[in-house]
Design a protein around this motif. Structure first.
Motif, mmCIF file in Angstrom:
data_model
loop_
_atom_site.group_PDB
_atom_site.id
_atom_site.type_symbol
_atom_site.label_atom_id
_atom_site.label_comp_id
_atom_site.label_asym_id
_atom_site.label_seq_id
_atom_site.Cartn_x
_atom_site.Cartn_y
_atom_site.Cartn_z
ATOM 1 N N GLN A 144 -4.394 -1.541 -1.893
ATOM 2 C CA GLN A 144 -4.488 -0.101 -2.150
ATOM 3 C C GLN A 144 -5.954 0.308 -2.320
ATOM 4 O O GLN A 144 -6.374 1.357 -1.836
ATOM 5 N N GLN A 145 -6.724 -0.520 -2.975
ATOM 6 C CA GLN A 145 -8.155 -0.263 -3.138
ATOM 7 C C GLN A 145 -8.823 -0.181 -1.769
ATOM 8 O O GLN A 145 -9.586 0.750 -1.493
ATOM 9 N N ARG A 175 0.844 -1.200 0.000
ATOM 10 C CA ARG A 175 0.000 0.000 0.000
ATOM 11 C C ARG A 175 0.876 1.246 0.000
ATOM 12 O O ARG A 175 2.038 1.211 0.369
ATOM 13 N N ASN A 230 -9.883 -2.167 -8.501
ATOM 14 C CA ASN A 230 -8.511 -2.418 -8.940
ATOM 15 C C ASN A 230 -8.538 -2.934 -10.371
ATOM 16 O O ASN A 230 -9.610 -3.194 -10.924
ATOM 17 N N SER A 257 -4.488 5.387 -9.275
ATOM 18 C CA SER A 257 -3.483 5.328 -8.212
ATOM 19 C C SER A 257 -2.502 4.209 -8.536
ATOM 20 O O SER A 257 -2.828 3.038 -8.436
ATOM 21 N N THR A 288 0.885 9.218 -8.568
ATOM 22 C CA THR A 288 2.008 8.291 -8.521
ATOM 23 C C THR A 288 3.147 8.840 -7.672
ATOM 24 O O THR A 288 3.283 10.056 -7.518
ATOM 25 N N THR A 327 -6.981 1.251 -8.910
ATOM 26 C CA THR A 327 -5.708 0.955 -8.266
ATOM 27 C C THR A 327 -5.088 -0.282 -8.908
ATOM 28 O O THR A 327 -5.755 -1.021 -9.633
ATOM 29 N N ILE A 360 -7.892 3.095 0.138
ATOM 30 C CA ILE A 360 -8.616 4.264 -0.387
ATOM 31 C C ILE A 360 -10.078 4.225 0.038
ATOM 32 O O ILE A 360 -10.634 5.241 0.467
ATOM 33 N N GLU A 405 -0.254 8.306 -1.372
ATOM 34 C CA GLU A 405 -1.065 8.337 -2.602
ATOM 35 C C GLU A 405 -2.543 8.235 -2.287
ATOM 36 O O GLU A 405 -3.358 8.941 -2.873
ATOM 37 N N ALA A 406 -2.891 7.342 -1.375
ATOM 38 C CA ALA A 406 -4.300 7.167 -1.027
ATOM 39 C C ALA A 406 -4.889 8.460 -0.477
ATOM 40 O O ALA A 406 -6.014 8.843 -0.830
ATOM 41 N N GLY A 452 0.394 3.528 -6.955
ATOM 42 C CA GLY A 452 0.731 2.880 -5.693
ATOM 43 C C GLY A 452 2.198 2.552 -5.510
ATOM 44 O O GLY A 452 2.781 2.828 -4.475
#
Length: 187
Positions: free
Chosen positions: A65-66, A32, A92, A107, A149, A60, A69, A36-37, A109
């Motif tokens: 990462q999804q 993660r 994603n 994103s 990014t 993402t 966020i 960025e998130a 990531g």
């Protein structure tokens, strides 16, 4: 390779680029990138205020990462800073096919780790067919893409990659940066 599409006259002459490269100084930890998130959430809030009728989606590269966020957005909803629109999504690259929105926030990531080392481990993008997932992810916007990014294109050392996904990511980031900075010229 001979098909050439004529760009829409109004779109090609817009003074505002259709891709905005948003560089942040994030760190890749536990699959993660919190910085960025957080920037993605700021963009969602800005877009809801400035373009309330635009449909927005976030894409993402991976599920962690999804989830991050989504969690941060849920906190802003609970605090009354942003409201969920029916057309809004966070997905994603594995499950975004078929979804289009006016604006996509992409994103990436991936970033250097806490020690400053960047490893070219791109999950499913490294696998055979990863380039297809990337193609789907970057073609979901009708009007504008924000590429959030923590890396510059030249940071990606992907020349030795077995499959083309990482190489195409580097090319896409270079293209996005050129469009965003106004140096891209269509041929």
């Amino acid at each position: 390779n001979k098909l050439q599409l004529l760009p829409h006259f109004q779109d090609i002459n817009e003074s505002i680029p259709a891709i905005e490269y948003v560089k942040v100084d994030g760190v890749w930890e536990q699959n993660r990138n919190t910085t960025e998130a957080e920037r993605v959430v700021e963009l969602v809030k800005m877009l809801q205020n400035e373009q309330p009728n635009a449909s927005v989606g976030v894409v993402t590269f991976n599920y962690p990462q999804q989830q991050l966020i989504e969690q941060l957005l849920q906190e802003t909803v609970e605090q009354g800073e942003v409201g969920w629109k029916k057309s809004f999504f966070v997905k994603n690259i594995e499950n975004v096919q078929g979804d289009e929105r006016d604006i996509i926030i992409f994103s990436v990531g991936y970033a250097p780790d806490a020690r400053g080392r960047f490893r070219a481990q791109f999950g499913t993008l490294n696998a055979r067919g990863g380039e297809n997932r990337l193609n789907v992810a970057v073609t979901r916007a009708r009007q504008k893409v924000y590429v959030v990014t923590s890396i510059w294109p030249d940071q990606l050392q992907v020349e030795m990659a077995v499959h083309s996904g990482p190489k195409l990511l580097k090319s896409y980031l270079a293209y996005a940066l050129n469009v965003s900075s106004g140096t891209y010229r269509p041929r």
